[in-house]
Design a protein around this motif. Structure first.
Motif, PDB file in Angstrom:
ATOM      1  N   GLY A   1       0.573  -1.163  -0.065  1.00  0.00           N
ATOM      2  CA  GLY A   1       0.001   0.049  -0.111  1.00  0.00           C
ATOM      3  C   GLY A   1       0.697   1.312  -0.078  1.00  0.00           C
ATOM      4  N   GLY A   2       1.921   0.995  -0.349  1.00  0.00           N
ATOM      5  CA  GLY A   2       3.129   2.366  -0.410  1.00  0.00           C
ATOM      6  C   GLY A   2       3.515   2.856   0.903  1.00  0.00           C
ATOM      7  N   PHE A   3       3.555   2.236   2.225  1.00  0.00           N
ATOM      8  CA  PHE A   3       3.893   2.228   3.486  1.00  0.00           C
ATOM      9  C   PHE A   3       5.364   1.789   3.357  1.00  0.00           C
ATOM     10  N   GLU A   4       6.280   2.662   4.082  1.00  0.00           N
ATOM     11  CA  GLU A   4       7.723   2.585   4.153  1.00  0.00           C
ATOM     12  C   GLU A   4       7.908   1.972   5.483  1.00  0.00           C
ATOM     13  N   LEU A   5       7.909   0.765   5.608  1.00  0.00           N
ATOM     14  CA  LEU A   5       7.972  -0.017   7.037  1.00  0.00           C
ATOM     15  C   LEU A   5       9.294   0.236   7.599  1.00  0.00           C
ATOM     16  N   GLY A   6      10.322   0.483   6.778  1.00  0.00           N
ATOM     17  CA  GLY A   6      11.606   0.447   7.267  1.00  0.00           C
ATOM     18  C   GLY A   6      11.651   1.771   8.223  1.00  0.00           C
ATOM     19  N   ALA A   7      10.911   2.680   8.183  1.00  0.00           N
ATOM     20  CA  ALA A   7      10.882   3.920   9.108  1.00  0.00           C
ATOM     21  C   ALA A   7      10.634   3.471  10.506  1.00  0.00           C
ATOM     22  N   TYR A   8      10.199   2.263  10.485  1.00  0.00           N
ATOM     23  CA  TYR A   8       9.481   1.588  11.891  1.00  0.00           C
ATOM     24  C   TYR A   8      10.245   0.511  12.381  1.00  0.00           C
ATOM     25  N   PRO A   9      11.467   0.771  13.058  1.00  0.00           N
ATOM     26  CA  PRO A   9      12.345  -0.291  13.379  1.00  0.00           C
ATOM     27  C   PRO A   9      11.396  -1.266  14.579  1.00  0.00           C
TER      28      PRO A   9
END
Length: 203
Positions: A173-181
């Motif tokens: 969905g275009g969410f950058e999960l890498g921003a949430y360790p």
């Protein structure tokens, strides 16, 4: 045999399948899709007038709708519902959060971008809103997971199954999960929990 009516590519439908796999309980999957109108067919709405999946049909014919209600029912008397009253209430809290503050944005944005029948609804305004509010939900999750390994406390619970279902595919969905360790570390812990199966697993 117990039957779960649902869609193989739906996170909500994945939740009870994952729970049944963890419990080692056999069931039958019947594909009923909103993509082709199957959820609106008379034969299905006779079982669920709300015309939504998943739908759980017990061996004796009783029916249960709503994915998180299924998790709570299946979790009774298992390790997936905390015995401590406060931790159990936390599990409920995060189930409500998932349905009201997480799924309507993270799951919906994924659907808008990946399901052909939803692309007509993918207006710039709606995509912007779901991105903003989905990231807000991820920030709330990040804060919690910086404090505890799982949502209801020290142990894996139904709350983790509920939130994992759409979080692990949030990138679609275009969410950058890498921003949430902390979320990323939690996803790995969920996948290491015994009995884990992927979203496309069917019995």
């Amino acid at each position: 045999m117990t039957t779960i009516y649902g869609m193989a590519d739906s996170g909500n439908c994945y939740k009870p399948r994952l729970m049944m796999a963890k419990l080692g309980r056999p069931f039958r999957h019947v594909e009923v899709s909103s993509h082709d109108g199957g959820t609106r067919a008379d034969a299905f709405t006779a079982k669920n007038p709300n015309a939504m999946v998943p739908l759980f049909e017990f061996d004796d014919g009783r029916l249960l709708a709503e994915s998180n209600a299924m998790l709570l029912h299946l979790g009774e008397g298992t390790r997936f519902l905390p015995k401590d009253a406060y931790e159990r209430a936390l599990a409920y809290q995060w189930l409500f959060f998932e349905q009201y503050s997480h799924e309507p944005y993270i799951a919906v944005r994924r659907a808008l971008l990946t399901f052909p029948n939803r692309k007509k609804d993918a207006t710039p305004e709606r995509l912007a809103l779901t991105l903003e509010r989905g990231n807000k939900a991820l920030r709330v999750m990040e804060r919690r997971l910086a404090e505890a390994p799982f949502f209801a406390g020290p142990a894996f619970s139904v709350a983790d199954i509920a939130l994992y279902a759409y979080t692990h595919v949030a990138g679609e969905g275009g969410f950058e999960l890498g921003a949430y360790p902390a979320v990323m570390a939690w996803l790995n812990r969920v996948e290491q929990d015994p009995g884990h199966v992927p979203m496309d697993w069917l019995p």
